[in-house]
Design a protein around this motif. Sequence first.
Motif: not given
Lengths: 278, 299
Positions: A88, A91-95
Amino acid sequence: MTRARRLRLRLFRVIVLVLGGAFFLVPIGAMFEFSTRGNRVGAPRTLEAWTTIVTYPDLLGAIRDSLGLAAITSVAMLLLLLPTMIWVRLRLPQLKRTIEFLCLLPLTIPAIVLVVGLSPVYRWMAINLVDTIFLLSFAYVVLVLPFAYRALDAGLSAIDVKTLSEAARSLGAGWGTVMFRVIAPNMSGALLNASLLSVALVLGEFTFANLLSYLNLQVEIFQLGLANAGTSIAVSVASLMFAFILLVILSFFGRARARGAHERAGLPFPGAAGGGLR
Amino acid sequence: MIAAGHPDVKTARRPREGGRRFPLHWIGALPFLLYVALFLLLPTVIVVVGAFAGKDGPTLSNITDLNQQFVLNAFVSSLLISTASALVGAVAGALLAYAVATGNPRGVLRRVVSSACGVLAQFGGVTLAFAFIATIGSVGFIRLWLQDRGIDIYSNGVWLTELPGLVLVYTYFQIPLMVLVFLPALDGIRPQWREATESLGGGTWHYWRYVAGPLLAPAFLGATLLLFANAFSAYATAAALISQGNPIVPIAISNFLTSETGRNNPGLAQALALGMVLIVAIVMTLYALLQRRTSRWLR
Protein backbone atom coordinates in the motif's frame (compact mmCIF):
# COMPACT_ATOMS: atom_id res chain seq x y z
CA MET A 1 6.68 29.95 42.07
CA THR A 2 6.44 30.77 45.73
CA ARG A 3 8.09 28.61 48.36
CA ALA A 4 4.79 27.65 49.97
CA ARG A 5 3.31 26.59 46.66
CA ARG A 6 6.34 24.52 45.78
CA LEU A 7 6.11 22.69 49.09
CA ARG A 8 2.41 22.09 48.63
CA LEU A 9 3.00 20.72 45.13
CA ARG A 10 5.74 18.40 46.36
CA LEU A 11 3.51 17.12 49.16
CA PHE A 12 0.68 16.54 46.67
CA ARG A 13 2.96 14.63 44.31
CA VAL A 14 4.38 12.39 47.03
CA ILE A 15 0.92 11.54 48.39
CA VAL A 16 -0.58 10.81 44.97
CA LEU A 17 2.37 8.72 43.79
CA VAL A 18 2.54 6.69 47.01
CA LEU A 19 -1.20 6.01 46.98
CA GLY A 20 -1.13 5.16 43.27
CA GLY A 21 1.87 2.90 43.68
CA ALA A 22 0.18 1.07 46.56
CA PHE A 23 -3.07 0.63 44.64
CA PHE A 24 -1.27 -0.92 41.68
CA LEU A 25 1.38 -2.98 43.48
CA VAL A 26 -0.61 -4.43 46.39
CA PRO A 27 -2.94 -6.66 44.29
CA ILE A 28 0.04 -8.12 42.44
CA GLY A 29 1.91 -8.67 45.68
CA ALA A 30 -1.22 -10.23 47.16
CA MET A 31 -1.26 -12.80 44.34
CA PHE A 32 2.28 -13.85 45.24
CA GLU A 33 1.29 -14.00 48.88
CA PHE A 34 -1.79 -16.07 48.12
CA SER A 35 0.09 -18.50 45.88
CA THR A 36 2.66 -19.29 48.60
CA ARG A 37 0.18 -19.94 51.41
CA GLY A 38 0.11 -23.25 53.27
CA ASN A 39 -2.98 -25.38 53.45
CA ARG A 40 -3.88 -24.64 57.08
CA VAL A 41 -4.12 -21.46 59.07
CA GLY A 42 -0.68 -20.71 60.45
CA ALA A 43 1.06 -23.19 58.14
CA PRO A 44 4.50 -22.09 56.93
CA ARG A 45 5.01 -20.60 53.47
CA THR A 46 5.19 -23.20 50.76
CA LEU A 47 5.68 -23.39 47.03
CA GLU A 48 3.24 -26.28 46.83
CA ALA A 49 0.78 -24.35 44.66
CA TRP A 50 3.58 -23.72 42.17
CA THR A 51 4.92 -27.26 42.12
CA THR A 52 1.46 -28.77 41.59
CA ILE A 53 1.15 -26.87 38.29
CA VAL A 54 2.86 -29.78 36.53
CA THR A 55 0.36 -32.28 37.98
CA TYR A 56 -2.51 -30.85 35.95
CA PRO A 57 -2.28 -32.28 32.42
CA ASP A 58 -5.22 -30.11 31.27
CA LEU A 59 -3.37 -27.04 32.41
CA LEU A 60 -0.16 -28.04 30.68
CA GLY A 61 -2.14 -28.75 27.52
CA ALA A 62 -3.76 -25.33 27.73
CA ILE A 63 -0.37 -23.67 28.18
CA ARG A 64 0.90 -25.51 25.11
CA ASP A 65 -2.19 -24.57 23.09
CA SER A 66 -1.98 -20.92 24.10
CA LEU A 67 1.70 -20.75 23.18
CA GLY A 68 0.86 -22.37 19.85
CA LEU A 69 -1.96 -19.88 19.29
CA ALA A 70 0.41 -17.03 20.12
CA ALA A 71 2.99 -18.29 17.62
CA ILE A 72 0.44 -18.92 14.84
CA THR A 73 -1.23 -15.55 15.43
CA SER A 74 2.06 -13.65 15.33
CA VAL A 75 3.22 -15.32 12.13
CA ALA A 76 -0.18 -15.04 10.42
CA MET A 77 -0.46 -11.40 11.44
CA LEU A 78 2.97 -10.60 10.00
CA LEU A 79 2.32 -12.51 6.78
CA LEU A 80 -1.02 -10.81 6.28
CA LEU A 81 -0.23 -7.30 7.40
CA LEU A 82 3.37 -6.60 6.48
CA PRO A 83 3.20 -7.29 2.71
CA THR A 84 -0.10 -5.40 2.53
CA MET A 85 1.29 -2.37 4.34
CA ILE A 86 4.44 -2.29 2.21
CA TRP A 87 2.42 -2.77 -0.98
CA VAL A 88 0.00 0.00 0.00
CA ARG A 89 2.86 2.35 0.75
CA LEU A 90 4.51 1.69 -2.59
CA ARG A 91 1.72 1.10 -5.04
CA LEU A 92 -1.65 1.98 -3.51
CA PRO A 93 -1.20 5.09 -1.36
CA GLN A 94 -4.84 6.00 -1.94
CA LEU A 95 -5.78 2.93 0.10
CA LYS A 96 -3.74 3.90 3.17
CA ARG A 97 -6.56 5.56 5.11
CA THR A 98 -8.88 2.62 4.45
CA ILE A 99 -6.35 0.07 5.67
CA GLU A 100 -5.63 2.18 8.73
CA PHE A 101 -9.32 2.53 9.50
CA LEU A 102 -9.94 -1.21 9.12
CA CYS A 103 -6.94 -2.06 11.30
CA LEU A 104 -8.01 0.26 14.10
CA LEU A 105 -11.68 -0.75 13.90
CA PRO A 106 -11.37 -3.67 16.37
CA LEU A 107 -10.47 -1.11 19.03
CA THR A 108 -13.95 0.34 19.00
CA ILE A 109 -16.02 -2.79 18.50
CA PRO A 110 -16.52 -4.51 21.87
CA ALA A 111 -14.92 -7.96 21.88
CA ILE A 112 -18.17 -9.53 23.06
CA VAL A 113 -19.97 -8.12 20.00
CA LEU A 114 -17.34 -9.62 17.70
CA VAL A 115 -17.85 -12.96 19.40
CA VAL A 116 -21.60 -12.80 18.82
CA GLY A 117 -20.97 -12.17 15.13
CA LEU A 118 -18.20 -14.74 14.87
CA SER A 119 -19.99 -17.60 16.58
CA PRO A 120 -21.98 -18.64 13.46
CA VAL A 121 -18.76 -18.36 11.42
CA TYR A 122 -16.97 -20.59 13.91
CA ARG A 123 -19.83 -23.06 14.04
CA TRP A 124 -19.62 -23.32 10.26
CA MET A 125 -15.84 -23.77 10.30
CA ALA A 126 -15.99 -26.39 13.06
CA ILE A 127 -18.53 -28.43 11.10
CA ASN A 128 -17.24 -28.00 7.57
CA LEU A 129 -13.49 -27.61 8.01
CA VAL A 130 -11.82 -28.86 11.13
CA ASP A 131 -12.63 -28.35 14.80
CA THR A 132 -9.47 -27.36 16.61
CA ILE A 133 -8.55 -24.71 19.12
CA PHE A 134 -6.10 -23.27 16.61
CA LEU A 135 -9.06 -21.91 14.64
CA LEU A 136 -9.07 -19.18 17.29
CA SER A 137 -6.04 -17.71 15.53
CA PHE A 138 -8.35 -16.33 12.84
CA ALA A 139 -10.12 -14.19 15.42
CA TYR A 140 -6.93 -13.36 17.29
CA VAL A 141 -5.33 -11.89 14.18
CA VAL A 142 -8.24 -9.43 14.08
CA LEU A 143 -7.84 -8.75 17.79
CA VAL A 144 -4.15 -7.86 17.47
CA LEU A 145 -4.55 -5.87 14.23
CA PRO A 146 -4.65 -2.38 15.83
CA PHE A 147 -1.59 -2.96 17.96
CA ALA A 148 0.37 -4.70 15.23
CA TYR A 149 -0.60 -2.03 12.72
CA ARG A 150 0.72 0.75 14.91
CA ALA A 151 3.97 -1.06 15.63
CA LEU A 152 4.55 -1.85 11.95
CA ASP A 153 3.48 1.60 10.78
CA ALA A 154 6.00 3.17 13.15
CA GLY A 155 8.69 0.86 11.78
CA LEU A 156 7.84 1.57 8.15
CA SER A 157 7.77 5.32 8.77
CA ALA A 158 11.27 5.15 10.19
CA ILE A 159 12.86 3.74 7.03
CA ASP A 160 12.80 4.92 3.45
CA VAL A 161 10.70 2.12 2.00
CA LYS A 162 10.52 3.67 -1.42
CA THR A 163 14.23 4.14 -2.00
CA LEU A 164 14.99 0.69 -0.65
CA SER A 165 12.48 -0.97 -2.93
CA GLU A 166 13.50 1.06 -5.97
CA ALA A 167 17.14 0.18 -5.39
CA ALA A 168 16.33 -3.50 -5.01
CA ARG A 169 13.99 -3.53 -8.01
CA SER A 170 16.48 -1.78 -10.23
CA LEU A 171 18.99 -4.49 -9.33
CA GLY A 172 16.49 -7.05 -10.56
CA ALA A 173 14.86 -8.18 -7.33
CA GLY A 174 11.30 -9.50 -7.37
CA TRP A 175 8.63 -8.25 -4.99
CA GLY A 176 9.16 -11.20 -2.64
CA THR A 177 12.84 -10.36 -2.34
CA VAL A 178 12.03 -6.70 -1.78
CA MET A 179 9.65 -7.45 1.06
CA PHE A 180 11.34 -10.30 2.89
CA ARG A 181 15.01 -9.74 2.19
CA VAL A 182 15.27 -5.97 1.85
CA ILE A 183 12.56 -4.18 3.83
CA ALA A 184 11.77 -6.66 6.62
CA PRO A 185 15.39 -6.95 7.87
CA ASN A 186 15.54 -3.16 8.05
CA MET A 187 12.65 -2.96 10.47
CA SER A 188 13.40 -5.89 12.75
CA GLY A 189 12.65 -3.78 15.82
CA ALA A 190 9.12 -3.09 14.65
CA LEU A 191 8.60 -6.73 13.70
CA LEU A 192 9.70 -7.75 17.18
CA ASN A 193 7.35 -5.17 18.73
CA ALA A 194 4.38 -6.35 16.73
CA SER A 195 5.09 -10.00 17.51
CA LEU A 196 5.63 -9.45 21.24
CA LEU A 197 2.40 -7.45 21.49
CA SER A 198 0.52 -10.22 19.71
CA VAL A 199 1.98 -12.88 21.99
CA ALA A 200 1.09 -10.89 25.11
CA LEU A 201 -2.46 -10.28 23.89
CA VAL A 202 -3.09 -13.87 22.87
CA LEU A 203 -1.76 -15.29 26.15
CA GLY A 204 -4.16 -13.05 28.07
CA GLU A 205 -7.21 -13.65 25.92
CA PHE A 206 -10.33 -15.05 27.62
CA THR A 207 -13.47 -13.70 25.94
CA PHE A 208 -13.22 -15.38 22.52
CA ALA A 209 -12.01 -18.72 23.83
CA ASN A 210 -14.56 -18.92 26.63
CA LEU A 211 -17.57 -18.06 24.49
CA LEU A 212 -16.51 -20.12 21.48
CA SER A 213 -15.95 -23.05 23.91
CA TYR A 214 -12.23 -23.59 23.49
CA LEU A 215 -9.94 -24.24 26.47
CA ASN A 216 -7.06 -21.82 26.21
CA LEU A 217 -4.77 -20.82 29.07
CA GLN A 218 -7.06 -18.19 30.61
CA VAL A 219 -10.18 -20.36 30.40
CA GLU A 220 -8.28 -23.23 32.02
CA ILE A 221 -6.99 -20.93 34.78
CA PHE A 222 -10.53 -19.74 35.38
CA GLN A 223 -11.91 -23.26 35.64
CA LEU A 224 -9.02 -24.42 37.81
CA GLY A 225 -9.73 -21.47 40.10
CA LEU A 226 -13.03 -23.08 41.04
CA ALA A 227 -11.20 -26.20 42.28
CA ASN A 228 -7.72 -25.14 43.39
CA ALA A 229 -7.42 -21.40 43.97
CA GLY A 230 -3.76 -21.52 45.01
CA THR A 231 -2.48 -23.20 41.86
CA SER A 232 -4.68 -21.19 39.52
CA ILE A 233 -3.39 -17.98 41.08
CA ALA A 234 0.18 -19.30 40.79
CA VAL A 235 -0.34 -19.86 37.05
CA SER A 236 -1.95 -16.43 36.75
CA VAL A 237 1.10 -14.86 38.37
CA ALA A 238 3.40 -16.77 36.05
CA SER A 239 1.49 -15.80 32.90
CA LEU A 240 1.19 -12.23 34.14
CA MET A 241 4.91 -11.95 34.77
CA PHE A 242 5.62 -13.38 31.34
CA ALA A 243 3.30 -10.85 29.66
CA PHE A 244 4.63 -8.00 31.81
CA ILE A 245 8.20 -8.80 30.86
CA LEU A 246 7.27 -8.86 27.16
CA LEU A 247 5.39 -5.57 27.39
CA VAL A 248 7.99 -3.79 29.50
CA ILE A 249 10.76 -4.82 27.09
CA LEU A 250 8.73 -3.35 24.31
CA SER A 251 7.65 -0.18 26.05
CA PHE A 252 11.32 0.70 26.48
CA PHE A 253 11.96 -0.33 22.89
CA GLY A 254 10.06 1.70 20.36
CA ARG A 255 8.07 4.16 22.42
CA ALA A 256 9.66 7.31 21.10
CA ARG A 257 9.09 6.26 17.51
CA ALA A 258 5.63 4.89 18.07
CA ARG A 259 4.33 8.12 19.57
CA GLY A 260 4.29 9.92 16.25
CA ALA A 261 2.28 7.14 14.64
CA HIS A 262 -0.38 7.34 17.35
CA GLU A 263 -0.97 10.99 16.81
CA ARG A 264 -1.41 10.56 13.11
CA ALA A 265 -3.77 7.70 13.64
CA GLY A 266 -6.64 10.05 14.42
CA LEU A 267 -8.24 7.47 16.69
CA PRO A 268 -7.75 7.35 20.44
CA PHE A 269 -4.14 6.79 21.40
CA PRO A 270 -4.45 3.69 23.57
CA GLY A 271 -7.91 3.32 22.08
CA ALA A 272 -9.02 0.72 24.51
CA ALA A 273 -12.75 1.18 23.99
CA GLY A 274 -13.12 -2.32 22.59
CA GLY A 275 -11.88 -3.83 25.81
CA GLY A 276 -9.93 -6.52 23.97
CA LEU A 277 -8.56 -8.32 27.00
CA ARG A 278 -10.99 -7.04 29.53
CA MET B 1 -3.26 3.87 -15.80
CA ILE B 2 -6.60 4.23 -14.14
CA ALA B 3 -5.41 5.70 -10.88
CA ALA B 4 -4.06 8.81 -12.53
CA GLY B 5 -1.79 11.09 -10.63
CA HIS B 6 -0.73 8.81 -7.81
CA PRO B 7 3.00 8.80 -7.18
CA ASP B 8 4.00 5.81 -9.18
CA VAL B 9 7.16 3.89 -8.47
CA LYS B 10 9.87 4.10 -11.08
CA THR B 11 10.98 0.56 -11.34
CA ALA B 12 12.87 -1.48 -13.87
CA ARG B 13 9.61 -2.84 -15.20
CA ARG B 14 8.58 -2.75 -18.78
CA PRO B 15 6.86 0.51 -19.62
CA ARG B 16 3.14 0.34 -19.10
CA GLU B 17 1.00 -0.04 -22.13
CA GLY B 18 -1.70 2.57 -22.46
CA GLY B 19 -5.43 2.06 -22.41
CA ARG B 20 -7.74 0.79 -19.68
CA ARG B 21 -7.09 -2.61 -18.18
CA PHE B 22 -7.73 -4.27 -14.87
CA PRO B 23 -5.40 -2.60 -12.39
CA LEU B 24 -3.29 -5.58 -11.37
CA HIS B 25 -1.64 -3.88 -8.45
CA TRP B 26 -4.95 -3.89 -6.55
CA ILE B 27 -4.51 -7.65 -6.20
CA GLY B 28 -1.75 -6.96 -3.67
CA ALA B 29 -4.28 -5.63 -1.17
CA LEU B 30 -6.85 -8.34 -1.79
CA PRO B 31 -5.75 -10.98 0.76
CA PHE B 32 -5.90 -8.47 3.57
CA LEU B 33 -9.21 -6.99 2.46
CA LEU B 34 -10.74 -10.47 2.11
CA TYR B 35 -9.51 -11.47 5.54
CA VAL B 36 -10.90 -8.35 7.17
CA ALA B 37 -14.17 -8.78 5.30
CA LEU B 38 -14.50 -12.37 6.56
CA PHE B 39 -13.46 -11.96 10.18
CA LEU B 40 -14.29 -8.36 11.01
CA LEU B 41 -16.96 -7.02 8.66
CA LEU B 42 -18.95 -10.24 8.25
CA PRO B 43 -19.38 -10.68 12.04
CA THR B 44 -20.53 -7.08 12.31
CA VAL B 45 -23.03 -7.62 9.52
CA ILE B 46 -24.21 -10.86 11.17
CA VAL B 47 -24.92 -8.94 14.38
CA VAL B 48 -26.79 -6.15 12.64
CA VAL B 49 -28.78 -8.41 10.32
CA GLY B 50 -29.33 -11.07 12.96
CA ALA B 51 -30.86 -8.53 15.32
CA PHE B 52 -33.66 -8.02 12.78
CA ALA B 53 -33.99 -11.63 11.60
CA GLY B 54 -36.34 -14.29 12.88
CA LYS B 55 -36.94 -17.91 11.94
CA ASP B 56 -39.09 -16.85 9.03
CA GLY B 57 -37.94 -13.59 7.55
CA PRO B 58 -37.29 -10.16 8.97
CA THR B 59 -38.80 -9.31 12.33
CA LEU B 60 -38.62 -6.74 15.07
CA SER B 61 -39.29 -9.30 17.79
CA ASN B 62 -35.66 -9.41 18.92
CA ILE B 63 -35.68 -5.67 19.38
CA THR B 64 -39.03 -5.64 21.17
CA ASP B 65 -37.76 -8.51 23.35
CA LEU B 66 -35.20 -6.07 24.69
CA ASN B 67 -38.08 -4.45 26.54
CA GLN B 68 -37.96 -6.95 29.40
CA GLN B 69 -37.22 -6.13 32.98
CA PHE B 70 -33.98 -8.12 33.29
CA VAL B 71 -32.62 -6.78 29.98
CA LEU B 72 -33.32 -3.23 31.04
CA ASN B 73 -31.76 -4.00 34.43
CA ALA B 74 -28.65 -5.29 32.68
CA PHE B 75 -28.35 -2.07 30.68
CA VAL B 76 -28.90 0.03 33.80
CA SER B 77 -26.24 -1.96 35.71
CA SER B 78 -23.81 -1.65 32.80
CA LEU B 79 -24.37 2.09 32.47
CA LEU B 80 -24.03 2.55 36.23
CA ILE B 81 -20.76 0.67 36.66
CA SER B 82 -19.31 2.20 33.49
CA THR B 83 -20.19 5.71 34.64
CA ALA B 84 -18.95 5.14 38.17
CA SER B 85 -15.67 3.53 37.13
CA ALA B 86 -15.14 6.17 34.42
CA LEU B 87 -15.62 9.01 36.92
CA VAL B 88 -13.44 7.44 39.61
CA GLY B 89 -10.80 6.49 37.04
CA ALA B 90 -10.86 9.92 35.42
CA VAL B 91 -10.45 11.87 38.67
CA ALA B 92 -7.79 9.56 40.14
CA GLY B 93 -6.03 9.26 36.78
CA ALA B 94 -6.02 13.03 36.29
CA LEU B 95 -4.46 13.53 39.73
CA LEU B 96 -1.82 10.91 39.00
CA ALA B 97 -1.16 12.44 35.58
CA TYR B 98 -0.78 15.87 37.17
CA ALA B 99 1.66 14.48 39.72
CA VAL B 100 3.70 13.05 36.84
CA ALA B 101 3.38 16.08 34.55
CA THR B 102 4.73 18.46 37.20
CA GLY B 103 7.91 16.40 37.45
CA ASN B 104 10.93 16.28 35.19
CA PRO B 105 9.62 15.58 31.65
CA ARG B 106 12.64 13.37 30.89
CA GLY B 107 12.97 11.90 34.36
CA VAL B 108 12.97 8.26 35.40
CA LEU B 109 9.66 8.64 37.23
CA ARG B 110 7.85 9.69 34.12
CA ARG B 111 9.34 6.92 32.01
CA VAL B 112 8.46 4.31 34.59
CA VAL B 113 4.93 5.60 35.14
CA SER B 114 4.09 5.84 31.45
CA SER B 115 5.54 2.39 30.72
CA ALA B 116 3.68 0.91 33.67
CA CYS B 117 0.45 2.61 32.57
CA GLY B 118 0.87 1.29 29.03
CA VAL B 119 1.06 -2.22 30.45
CA LEU B 120 -1.61 -1.88 33.14
CA ALA B 121 -4.14 -0.24 30.82
CA GLN B 122 -4.21 -3.53 28.88
CA PHE B 123 -4.43 -5.62 32.04
CA GLY B 124 -7.69 -7.35 32.77
CA GLY B 125 -9.65 -10.53 32.62
CA VAL B 126 -9.25 -13.56 34.84
CA THR B 127 -5.87 -12.53 36.19
CA LEU B 128 -7.11 -9.14 37.33
CA ALA B 129 -10.14 -10.67 38.99
CA PHE B 130 -7.88 -13.15 40.80
CA ALA B 131 -5.55 -10.38 41.88
CA PHE B 132 -8.40 -8.63 43.66
CA ILE B 133 -9.77 -11.87 45.09
CA ALA B 134 -6.30 -12.52 46.55
CA THR B 135 -6.24 -8.95 47.92
CA ILE B 136 -9.66 -8.27 49.35
CA GLY B 137 -11.55 -11.50 48.67
CA SER B 138 -13.04 -13.27 51.68
CA VAL B 139 -9.62 -14.81 52.47
CA GLY B 140 -7.64 -12.04 50.81
CA PHE B 141 -4.49 -10.59 52.29
CA ILE B 142 -5.81 -7.08 53.06
CA ARG B 143 -9.18 -8.38 54.20
CA LEU B 144 -7.58 -10.73 56.77
CA TRP B 145 -5.17 -8.02 57.91
CA LEU B 146 -8.06 -5.62 58.51
CA GLN B 147 -10.10 -8.34 60.19
CA ASP B 148 -7.30 -8.91 62.70
CA ARG B 149 -7.66 -5.25 63.57
CA GLY B 150 -11.40 -5.50 64.07
CA ILE B 151 -12.48 -4.04 60.73
CA ASP B 152 -14.82 -6.20 58.67
CA ILE B 153 -15.13 -4.82 55.13
CA TYR B 154 -17.79 -7.44 54.38
CA SER B 155 -20.12 -6.78 57.29
CA ASN B 156 -22.86 -6.15 54.71
CA GLY B 157 -22.02 -9.09 52.48
CA VAL B 158 -19.19 -9.82 50.03
CA TRP B 159 -19.52 -6.83 47.71
CA LEU B 160 -16.40 -7.73 45.71
CA THR B 161 -18.38 -10.12 43.51
CA GLU B 162 -21.20 -7.59 43.12
CA LEU B 163 -21.37 -4.39 41.09
CA PRO B 164 -19.44 -2.18 43.59
CA GLY B 165 -16.58 -4.68 43.47
CA LEU B 166 -16.60 -4.50 39.69
CA VAL B 167 -16.23 -0.72 39.84
CA LEU B 168 -13.22 -1.07 42.12
CA VAL B 169 -11.60 -3.72 39.92
CA TYR B 170 -12.26 -1.72 36.74
CA THR B 171 -10.48 1.33 38.17
CA TYR B 172 -7.33 -0.80 38.05
CA PHE B 173 -7.22 -0.45 34.27
CA GLN B 174 -9.19 2.80 34.04
CA ILE B 175 -6.65 4.91 35.99
CA PRO B 176 -3.67 3.93 33.78
CA LEU B 177 -5.73 4.55 30.65
CA MET B 178 -6.64 8.02 31.97
CA VAL B 179 -3.00 8.80 32.66
CA LEU B 180 -2.07 7.81 29.09
CA VAL B 181 -4.83 9.89 27.52
CA PHE B 182 -4.67 12.89 29.82
CA LEU B 183 -0.90 13.32 30.12
CA PRO B 184 -0.49 14.86 26.63
CA ALA B 185 -3.23 17.40 27.47
CA LEU B 186 -1.45 18.37 30.69
CA ASP B 187 1.81 18.71 28.77
CA GLY B 188 0.06 21.28 26.56
CA ILE B 189 -0.40 23.61 29.55
CA ARG B 190 2.29 26.28 29.47
CA PRO B 191 3.81 27.75 32.63
CA GLN B 192 3.49 31.20 31.03
CA TRP B 193 -0.29 31.02 31.38
CA ARG B 194 0.08 30.70 35.13
CA GLU B 195 2.57 33.57 35.20
CA ALA B 196 0.18 35.67 33.15
CA THR B 197 -2.62 34.92 35.63
CA GLU B 198 -0.39 35.91 38.52
CA SER B 199 0.79 39.12 36.89
CA LEU B 200 -2.87 40.04 36.46
CA GLY B 201 -3.35 39.49 40.18
CA GLY B 202 -5.01 36.07 40.08
CA GLY B 203 -4.35 33.33 42.60
CA THR B 204 -4.38 29.55 42.36
CA TRP B 205 -8.19 29.46 42.43
CA HIS B 206 -8.47 31.96 39.57
CA TYR B 207 -5.92 30.08 37.54
CA TRP B 208 -7.75 26.76 37.80
CA ARG B 209 -11.22 28.28 37.53
CA TYR B 210 -10.65 30.60 34.56
CA VAL B 211 -7.54 29.37 32.73
CA ALA B 212 -6.45 25.77 33.18
CA GLY B 213 -9.88 24.41 34.05
CA PRO B 214 -11.70 25.53 30.89
CA LEU B 215 -8.70 24.55 28.75
CA LEU B 216 -8.51 21.06 30.18
CA ALA B 217 -12.26 20.48 30.42
CA PRO B 218 -12.77 19.12 26.87
CA ALA B 219 -9.77 16.81 27.21
CA PHE B 220 -10.99 15.62 30.60
CA LEU B 221 -14.54 15.02 29.39
CA GLY B 222 -13.29 13.25 26.27
CA ALA B 223 -11.04 10.99 28.29
CA THR B 224 -13.93 10.21 30.64
CA LEU B 225 -16.04 9.15 27.66
CA LEU B 226 -13.24 6.88 26.43
CA LEU B 227 -13.05 5.34 29.90
CA PHE B 228 -16.80 4.87 29.85
CA ALA B 229 -16.69 2.99 26.54
CA ASN B 230 -13.76 0.98 27.86
CA ALA B 231 -15.67 -0.21 30.93
CA PHE B 232 -18.88 -0.68 28.99
CA SER B 233 -17.21 -3.11 26.54
CA ALA B 234 -15.37 -5.13 29.17
CA TYR B 235 -16.45 -8.75 29.53
CA ALA B 236 -13.67 -11.04 30.78
CA THR B 237 -13.10 -9.35 34.14
CA ALA B 238 -16.79 -9.35 34.99
CA ALA B 239 -17.20 -12.96 33.83
CA ALA B 240 -14.42 -14.08 36.15
CA LEU B 241 -15.55 -11.99 39.11
CA ILE B 242 -19.34 -11.74 39.19
CA SER B 243 -21.01 -14.78 40.71
CA GLN B 244 -24.71 -14.27 40.22
CA GLY B 245 -27.38 -11.65 40.72
CA ASN B 246 -28.15 -9.00 38.17
CA PRO B 247 -25.65 -9.31 35.33
CA ILE B 248 -24.29 -6.56 33.12
CA VAL B 249 -24.98 -6.50 29.37
CA PRO B 250 -21.87 -8.47 28.19
CA ILE B 251 -22.70 -11.24 30.70
CA ALA B 252 -26.33 -11.24 29.58
CA ILE B 253 -25.13 -11.61 25.98
CA SER B 254 -22.89 -14.52 26.87
CA ASN B 255 -25.78 -16.21 28.70
CA PHE B 256 -27.90 -16.03 25.56
CA LEU B 257 -25.02 -17.11 23.34
CA THR B 258 -23.87 -20.28 25.09
CA SER B 259 -26.43 -23.03 25.19
CA GLU B 260 -25.40 -24.35 28.62
CA THR B 261 -27.80 -22.06 30.40
CA GLY B 262 -30.74 -23.50 28.49
CA ARG B 263 -31.84 -20.03 27.46
CA ASN B 264 -29.97 -20.09 24.19
CA ASN B 265 -31.30 -17.23 22.08
CA PRO B 266 -28.86 -15.97 19.44
CA GLY B 267 -31.37 -13.45 18.09
CA LEU B 268 -31.64 -11.71 21.43
CA ALA B 269 -27.85 -11.89 21.88
CA GLN B 270 -27.48 -10.11 18.55
CA ALA B 271 -30.04 -7.47 19.51
CA LEU B 272 -28.19 -6.84 22.77
CA ALA B 273 -24.89 -6.68 20.91
CA LEU B 274 -26.40 -4.15 18.51
CA GLY B 275 -27.49 -2.09 21.51
CA MET B 276 -23.93 -2.16 22.84
CA VAL B 277 -22.48 -1.14 19.48
CA LEU B 278 -24.89 1.79 19.25
CA ILE B 279 -24.03 3.05 22.73
CA VAL B 280 -20.28 2.70 22.12
CA ALA B 281 -20.64 4.42 18.74
CA ILE B 282 -22.47 7.40 20.28
CA VAL B 283 -19.91 7.71 23.06
CA MET B 284 -16.95 7.44 20.68
CA THR B 285 -18.46 10.06 18.34
CA LEU B 286 -18.77 12.49 21.24
CA TYR B 287 -15.21 11.59 22.17
CA ALA B 288 -13.96 12.39 18.66
CA LEU B 289 -15.78 15.74 18.72
CA LEU B 290 -14.23 16.64 22.07
CA GLN B 291 -10.81 15.57 20.79
CA ARG B 292 -11.13 18.07 17.96
CA ARG B 293 -12.10 20.75 20.42
CA THR B 294 -9.13 19.86 22.64
CA SER B 295 -6.61 20.15 19.85
CA ARG B 296 -7.61 23.78 19.29
CA TRP B 297 -5.63 24.95 22.32
CA LEU B 298 -3.51 22.13 23.61
CA ARG B 299 -0.50 20.56 21.90
